[in-house]
Design an enzyme around this catalytic site. Structure first.
Site, PDB file in Angstrom:
ATOM      1  N   GLU A 113       0.782  -1.237   0.000  1.00 24.24           N
ATOM      2  CA  GLU A 113       0.000   0.000   0.000  1.00 24.24           C
ATOM      3  C   GLU A 113       0.813   1.286   0.000  1.00 24.24           C
ATOM      4  O   GLU A 113       0.349   2.311   0.516  1.00 24.24           O
ATOM      5  CB  GLU A 113      -0.917  -0.019   1.223  1.00 24.24           C
ATOM      6  CG  GLU A 113      -0.209   0.139   2.590  1.00 24.24           C
ATOM      7  CD  GLU A 113       0.143  -1.163   3.304  1.00 24.24           C
ATOM      8  OE1 GLU A 113       0.267  -2.206   2.630  1.00 24.24           O
ATOM      9  OE2 GLU A 113       0.302  -1.134   4.530  1.00 24.24           O
ATOM     10  N   GLU A 117      -5.682  -2.728  -0.406  1.00 26.04           N
ATOM     11  CA  GLU A 117      -4.566  -1.773  -0.509  1.00 26.04           C
ATOM     12  C   GLU A 117      -5.092  -0.342  -0.564  1.00 26.04           C
ATOM     13  O   GLU A 117      -4.527   0.555   0.048  1.00 26.04           O
ATOM     14  CB  GLU A 117      -3.688  -2.066  -1.730  1.00 26.04           C
ATOM     15  CG  GLU A 117      -3.123  -3.484  -1.799  1.00 26.04           C
ATOM     16  CD  GLU A 117      -2.483  -3.983  -0.520  1.00 26.04           C
ATOM     17  OE1 GLU A 117      -1.903  -3.170   0.223  1.00 26.04           O
ATOM     18  OE2 GLU A 117      -2.573  -5.200  -0.250  1.00 26.04           O
ATOM     19  N   GLU A 154      -3.575  -3.938   9.797  1.00 29.46           N
ATOM     20  CA  GLU A 154      -3.920  -5.104   8.972  1.00 29.46           C
ATOM     21  C   GLU A 154      -5.267  -5.716   9.362  1.00 29.46           C
ATOM     22  O   GLU A 154      -6.087  -6.008   8.496  1.00 29.46           O
ATOM     23  CB  GLU A 154      -2.794  -6.142   9.024  1.00 29.46           C
ATOM     24  CG  GLU A 154      -1.485  -5.675   8.390  1.00 29.46           C
ATOM     25  CD  GLU A 154      -1.626  -5.172   6.967  1.00 29.46           C
ATOM     26  OE1 GLU A 154      -2.660  -5.410   6.312  1.00 29.46           O
ATOM     27  OE2 GLU A 154      -0.681  -4.505   6.492  1.00 29.46           O
TER      28      GLU A 154
HETATM   29  N1  B3K Z   1       1.290  -4.327   4.054  1.00 27.63           N
HETATM   30  C1  B3K Z   1       1.637  -5.280   3.026  1.00 27.63           C
HETATM   31  C2  B3K Z   1       2.386  -6.467   3.521  1.00 27.63           C
HETATM   32  C3  B3K Z   1       3.831  -6.244   3.728  1.00 27.63           C
HETATM   33  C4  B3K Z   1       4.518  -7.544   4.039  1.00 27.63           C
HETATM   34  C5  B3K Z   1       5.924  -7.354   4.421  1.00 27.63           C
HETATM   35  N2  B3K Z   1       6.591  -8.625   4.642  1.00 27.63           N
HETATM   36  C6  B3K Z   1       0.446  -5.743   2.261  1.00 27.63           C
HETATM   37  C7  B3K Z   1      -0.853  -5.616   2.912  1.00 27.63           C
HETATM   38  O1  B3K Z   1      -1.133  -6.168   3.955  1.00 27.63           O
HETATM   39  O2  B3K Z   1      -1.658  -4.911   2.398  1.00 27.63           O
HETATM   40 ZN    ZN Z   2      -2.687  -4.965   4.509  1.00 24.65          ZN
END
Ligand code: B3K
Ligand code: ZN
Length: 880
Positions: free
Chosen positions: A267, A301, A323
């Site tokens: 994102e 995202e 998340e």
């Molecule tokens: N924030 C990222 C994931 C990053 C992972 C790093 N190992 C994708 C997501 O959750 O949208």
């Molecule tokens: Zn995420």
């Protein structure tokens, strides 16, 4: 050198220095990129003047440091493999650092790397330190400008965060583009992309009337596969405005697709970078599930722009703050644009299969972990999916409006800040004057709570009493049962009468009956609820819509389950009844086979399935979900000392007996649904195709020439990938399927994503010789160990989904997995560590296999130079 010291949540301290502005210049070159990094730095309030500045940095070649314009002599700083230290730092300064990096040799896909000749970045969680020296932590938020300089012919497109403010030509055929991001952000949200890309552009007009450009960048040749992603982005923008009052805040929202990527998507502010799997789709190449996946990942995202970017995490222990919340938001989006019931069932099924196993295994951790060696190992089912269930429980407890009030307050208080899960909980509580103190345990106690529920009918009083006991088993690294505290659990229930009607619920002591469904708020270890004024003994419908991420046991008879399957007014609970019944059946059959008996599916079970097929008025998508048998991995969790090969054979036998018993109904339903309508991706058609292909999947168990013809015909005639793949999946498990498999590869050899499906089909094949076939495929020209999608399609699919072959008694499957973990570890530790989780459940299998798996785990752990990522996973597994 690998650092194996655990980072602990309680050790958090505020940063000693803050960065106000970050001005970056990249002179891009595949093997030698020069990064100039100009920082406006100031000491944080209350920090002692002699506190050194410690910048993170890895695999960097340092060229120059200037402090307030003057070169810094080597005696004024120190360096090691992980940081740069300036002991005497003024209170405020301009620090300029020039470093060189080699993106072409970067196989970890963290930091700046090259894929198909183009440049991409991935900085979350700690990849920015592989680009330049920096305070690489999420609570340091700066305003960034980025200037990209590169060869104009090779890299015509130069992208970064924010708005494009200038560009121009330079010497030696180079050009430059400058980007300014007006919003403060932590370094993990930085991104750049440079290369030969084409764009599919559209616009979205926001609720307040601003026009936003929506741009999807892909490699030339892929423009015909972008329409769905563009439409998904526009739907997500509109949904977030309507549901949460949140508008996009830049002039352009960009998505770039890359084929070498460690996860689904990222994102980065204004410049989301996506795995091609979640962008590229057309009916020929993508299945219905792929189209769904694109909708939810694009939405996810995009939603991060507010939940993650505008309000971010104070430290990585708070990862679920962004998340869990963003998964909840994308699940709600998918429920609103599609079928809420189907969405919920699919999410719960995945949660139970993967997250419950995580909670029961050696990597169990709370939604907000207490410590880690490598943060990349904590992008888990627990942080994401259990985290989203925790957010969903706020909405269940506070109601839809109450949840919205909490969200509004959260943004009002914290826009532009880096905060904690407690701040989110406080906003929810304060906006609703609610007591959410006990609810905090959802963030700190690992493991899946268990509810033991009993019901008692009192004929004389015409009342029904539910007694609920909650418990939480100990998990590794957390204290024993005695220290576990009862949690605040929303338990949604109804009581169903004999005709299938939900009864008005009146608790003893209440003046009159209320709604027919309500949420009980469990807070104590044991609670009793007596419902009065009931006309007849009811069947309880419990944990409706899966109101909490718990396991629940209630002594239902088989007849009661069949009754709920047909009559419960909650679609999730109907599916749940079918699922409980099927799990019960399969576990009993496995026990019978394990003690020398044979599989024998009772007639009553066949009848329940027959009746689902006999009612064309039922939603085909829900029927399909009810007919699908529980997955082998899920069943393994319900058993002990398992022979996974026998378990897989049992499942196959049960399926075969059902197919034999229901042959006419399956065939009829298949034919009714296979009506030759040209492909469209819409809810009604997706539902019909899902049931059609579930029927086909059962029929494919029958060793009949006529069924072989049916499969071959569907393969040949399909005008879409969903149907073609469904028939091919069945064909590869039968004699003669090699012809279609070869045909498929010839046709799709140039399409990497379709070839991933081809690899995965063979990796999950039931037939003998699958491991040697998989080994052979490692040499296939379309395979590459450097491409995470390929690794997942072939290796992870074999090791994590093909129970029968991975667990073959000779131990070859385990040795294969360990060899691949070690090979990958040298290239890409994140991908190796994920693969290593295939050994997590070694204590679940029989003694012979346990020994074999342990030996392989020990072999991995003893490997010299093993990454911290993989070490953390295997050392925890060994400690189980
Ligand atoms: N924030 C990222 C994931 C990053 C992972 C790093 N190992 C994708 C997501 O959750 O949208
Ligand atoms: Zn995420």
């Amino acid at each position: 050198m690998t650092d194996r010291t655990a980072i602990r949540r309680l050790d958090y301290t505020a940063p000693a220095y803050l960065i106000d502005r970050t001005d970056l210049t990249f002179e891009l070159n595949e093997t030698d990129t020069r990064v100039t990094n100009r920082l406006v730095i100031k000491r944080n309030q209350g920090v002692a003047a002699d506190t050194p500045l410690i910048l993170d940095g890895e695999s960097l070649t340092l060229e120059l440091i200037k402090l307030d314009g003057a070169p810094l002599p080597a005696s004024d700083y120190q360096r090691d493999e992980q940081c740069l230290i300036i002991p005497a730092m003024p209170e405020e300064a301009i620090l300029e650092i020039v470093t060189r990096i080699n993106p072409a040799s970067n196989t970890s896909l963290m930091g700046l790397y090259v894929s198909s000749g183009n440049f991409f970045t991935q900085c979350e969680a700690e990849g920015f330190r592989k680009i330049t020296y920096y305070l690489d932590r999420p609570d340091v938020m700066a305003k960034f400008t980025t200037t990209l300089i590169a060869d104009k012919q090779k890299y015509p497109v130069l992208l970064s965060n924010g708005n494009r403010v200038g560009s121009g030509a330079m010497d030696k055929g180079r050009h430059w583009v400058k980007w300014v991001d007006p919003f403060r952000k932590p370094a993990y949200l930085f991104a750049l992309v440079a290369g030969k890309l084409v764009v599919q552009a559209d616009t979205h007009v926001t609720a307040s009337g601003r026009t936003v450009a929506v741009e999807v960048y892909v490699e030339p040749g892929n423009l015909d596969k972008c329409a769905h992603a563009v439409a998904a982005a526009k739907k997500a923008m509109q949904w977030d405005e309507a549901r949460f009052g949140l508008e996009y805040d830049l002039d352009t929202y960009m998505i770039v697709a890359v084929s070498d990527f460690n996860m689904g998507a990222m994102e980065n502010k204004g410049l989301n970078i996506f795995n091609t799997k979640y962008v590229l789709a057309k009916p020929d190449t993508a299945t219905d599930a792929d189209f769904d996946g694109i909708d939810s990942v694009v939405a996810h995202e995009y939603f991060h722009n507010w939940t993650g970017n505008r309000v971010t995490c104070r430290d990585w222990f708070q990862l679920s703050l962004k998340e869990g919340l963003t998964v909840y938001r994308d699940q709600e989006f998918s429920s609103d644009i599609g079928s809420r019931a189907v969405q919920r069932i699919q999410n719960v099924r995945a949660l139970r299969e993967y997250q419950f196993a995580e909670d029961a295994g050696p990597q169990a951790h709370p939604v907000r972990p207490d410590e880690y060696l490598e943060i990349n190992n904590f992008y888990t089912w627990t942080v994401y999916e259990k985290g989203s269930e925790v957010v969903r429980m706020y909405a269940t407890l506070l109601g839809r409006e109450g949840f919205r009030r909490g969200m509004d307050l959260y943004f009002k208080r914290h826009d532009g800040q880096a905060v904690t899960c407690d701040d989110f909980r406080a906003a929810m509580a304060d906006a609703n004057h609610a007591d959410l103190e006990q609810f905090a345990l959802w963030y700190s106690q690992a493991g899946t709570p268990h509810l033991d529920v009993h019901g008692e009918w009192n004929e004389a009083a015409r009342s029904f009493t539910l007694t609920v006991r909650q418990s939480l088993a100990p998990t590794p690294g957390q204290t024993g049962q005695s220290e576990r505290q009862p949690m605040h659990i929303p338990l949604a229930i109804a009581l169903i009468d004999r005709r299938g009607q939900p009864l008005p619920l009146q608790l003893d002591g209440e003046a009159h009956g209320g709604e027919t469904s309500r949420v009980l708020e469990l807070r104590a270890e044991k609670q009793r609820y007596t419902f009065v004024n009931l006309p007849c003994p009811p069947v309880p419908s419990l944990l409706r819509d899966f109101s909490a991420p718990v396991t629940l046991a209630y002594p239902y008879s088989d007849e009661e389950l069949v009754f709920l399957m047909a009559h419960d007014d909650d679609a999730f609970a109907r599916w749940e009844a079918a699922n409980t019944y099927a799990v019960r059946l399969l576990c009993a059959q496995y026990a019978a086979v394990a003690s020398g008996g044979a599989v024998s599916v009772p007639a009553q079970f066949c009848e329940a399935f027959r009746s689902l097929l006999a009612h064309p008025e039922l939603d085909p998508a829900l029927v399909a979900l009810m007919l699908e048998l529980p997955r082998e991995n899920y069943l393994l969790e319900q058993l002990a000392d398992v022979d996974p090969v026998l378990l897989a054979q049992t499942c196959q036998q049960v399926k075969l007996q059902l197919a034999r018993a229901l042959r006419p109904q399956l065939l009829l339903r298949y034919q009714q649904l296979n009506d030759g309508t040209p492909y469209r991706y819409d809810g009604e058609q997706v539902a019909r195709r899902s049931l059609k292909n579930v029927c086909l999947d059962y029929l494919a168990e029958l060793d009949e020439g006529m069924i072989g013809d049916l499969l071959a015909q569907q393969y040949r005639k399909a005008d879409n990938m969903t149907d073609r793949l469904a028939s091919l999946r069945a064909l590869v498990n039968r004699d003669g399927g090699e012809a279609q498999l070869a045909d498929f590869a010839t046709h799709w050899q140039a399409d990497a994503l379709v070839m991933d499906k081809w690899f995965a089909l063979q990796a999950t094949c039931r037939r003998p010789g699958t491991l040697s076939r998989v080994q052979h495929l490692l040499e296939h020209p379309a395979f590459s160990l450097k491409n995470p999608n390929k690794v997942r399609a072939l290796i992870n699919a074999f090791c994590l989904q093909n129970l029968a072959h991975f667990h073959s008694a000779d131990g070859y499957g385990y040795a294969f997995a360990a060899d691949r973990v070690l090979e990958l570890d040298a290239l890409n530790p994140q991908i190796a560590a994920r693969l290593a989780t295939c050994f997590n459940r070694w204590t679940k299998v029989d003694a012979h296999r346990r020994q074999l798996m342990r030996t392989e785990l020990e072999r991995i752990a003893a490997h010299e130079g093993l990454s911290g990522d993989t070490f953390e996973i295997v050392s925890k597994a060994l400690a189980a």
